[in-house]
Design an enzyme around this catalytic site. Structure first.
Site, PDB file in Angstrom:
ATOM      1  N   HIS A   1     -56.441 -25.701  -8.578  1.00 13.84           N
ATOM      2  CA  HIS A   1     -55.041 -25.530  -8.512  1.00 13.84           C
ATOM      3  C   HIS A   1     -54.792 -24.848  -9.892  1.00 13.84           C
ATOM      4  O   HIS A   1     -53.862 -23.853 -10.162  1.00 13.84           O
ATOM      5  CB  HIS A   1     -54.470 -26.952  -8.582  1.00 13.84           C
ATOM      6  CG  HIS A   1     -52.820 -27.159  -8.644  1.00 13.84           C
ATOM      7  ND1 HIS A   1     -51.931 -27.000  -7.723  1.00 13.84           N
ATOM      8  CD2 HIS A   1     -52.349 -26.854  -9.934  1.00 13.84           C
ATOM      9  CE1 HIS A   1     -51.037 -26.873  -8.131  1.00 13.84           C
ATOM     10  NE2 HIS A   1     -51.029 -27.172  -9.507  1.00 13.84           N
ATOM     11  N   GLU A   2     -55.422 -25.422 -10.968  1.00 13.48           N
ATOM     12  CA  GLU A   2     -54.963 -25.028 -12.339  1.00 13.48           C
ATOM     13  C   GLU A   2     -55.558 -23.301 -12.442  1.00 13.48           C
ATOM     14  O   GLU A   2     -55.107 -22.552 -13.158  1.00 13.48           O
ATOM     15  CB  GLU A   2     -55.751 -25.664 -13.252  1.00 13.48           C
ATOM     16  CG  GLU A   2     -55.275 -27.323 -13.349  1.00 13.48           C
ATOM     17  CD  GLU A   2     -53.615 -27.300 -13.321  1.00 13.48           C
ATOM     18  OE1 GLU A   2     -52.875 -26.577 -14.110  1.00 13.48           O
ATOM     19  OE2 GLU A   2     -52.961 -28.144 -12.593  1.00 13.48           O
TER      20      GLU A   2
ATOM     21  N   HIS B   1     -53.090 -20.949 -11.414  1.00 10.30           N
ATOM     22  CA  HIS B   1     -52.348 -20.711 -12.353  1.00 10.30           C
ATOM     23  C   HIS B   1     -52.644 -19.665 -13.275  1.00 10.30           C
ATOM     24  O   HIS B   1     -52.135 -18.720 -13.601  1.00 10.30           O
ATOM     25  CB  HIS B   1     -52.164 -22.024 -13.277  1.00 10.30           C
ATOM     26  CG  HIS B   1     -50.980 -22.906 -12.363  1.00 10.30           C
ATOM     27  ND1 HIS B   1     -49.840 -22.691 -11.890  1.00 10.30           N
ATOM     28  CD2 HIS B   1     -51.140 -24.228 -12.012  1.00 10.30           C
ATOM     29  CE1 HIS B   1     -48.854 -23.510 -11.152  1.00 10.30           C
ATOM     30  NE2 HIS B   1     -49.829 -24.679 -11.455  1.00 10.30           N
TER      31      HIS B   1
END
Length: 149
Positions: free
Chosen positions: A67-68, A71
């Site tokens: 997820h990170e 980003h």
């Protein structure tokens, strides 16, 4: 697992799922409370909540890192890196990252101490959660002196 191992794992996941290198640092941050991890826009580093790793294990950690990393790579490329952007949603689905991390059990909050004060002139009572210095404060109604009860 320490911060060095976390950075190595993040670099491996970045190459495996994104085909691009992760050139910054990943670290555990004990101060994170409401989230599993965060990507820092200013430094490009990734911070992970160690409680998620301790409670849910390696699979949850990998999901948070994916997820990170979404980003991270979208921000580096100047594309839509926010949760609401379609590019972020499609990349997250493509790599198999989680949209939300599992919730940690709620920590019992400390019971707040209540302080009671009374005006010596008009007998008005005040309830406060913070202690007051009765030499500096007076009654709001009659300007009389306060005493702790």
């Amino acid at each position: 697992m320490n911060d060095y191992d976390l950075t190595v794992l993040t670099r491996e996941l970045s190459m495996k799922y994104f085909g691009k290198p992760f050139q910054h640092q990943a670290a555990f941050n004990k101060r994170l409370r409401t989230t599993g991890g965060r990507y820092m826009l200013s430094t490009h580093n990734i911070e992970i909540n160690p409680k998620h790793y301790e409670k849910f294990g390696r699979d949850e950690l990998i999901s948070i890192l994916k997820h990170e990393l979404c980003h991270y790579h979208l921000h580096i490329e100047g594309r839509g890196y926010k949760h609401s952007d379609q590019e972020f949603k499609s990349l997250l689905e493509k790599v198999g990252g989680s949209r939300y991390c599992q919730a940690l059990p709620q920590i019992q909050s400390k019971r707040k101490t209540v302080h009671y004060y009374e005006c010596m002139s008009c007998k008005t009572r005040y309830t406060r959660y913070r202690r007051m210095d009765t030499t500096k404060f007076v009654c709001g109604k009659c300007r009389g002196n306060l005493k702790k009860i």
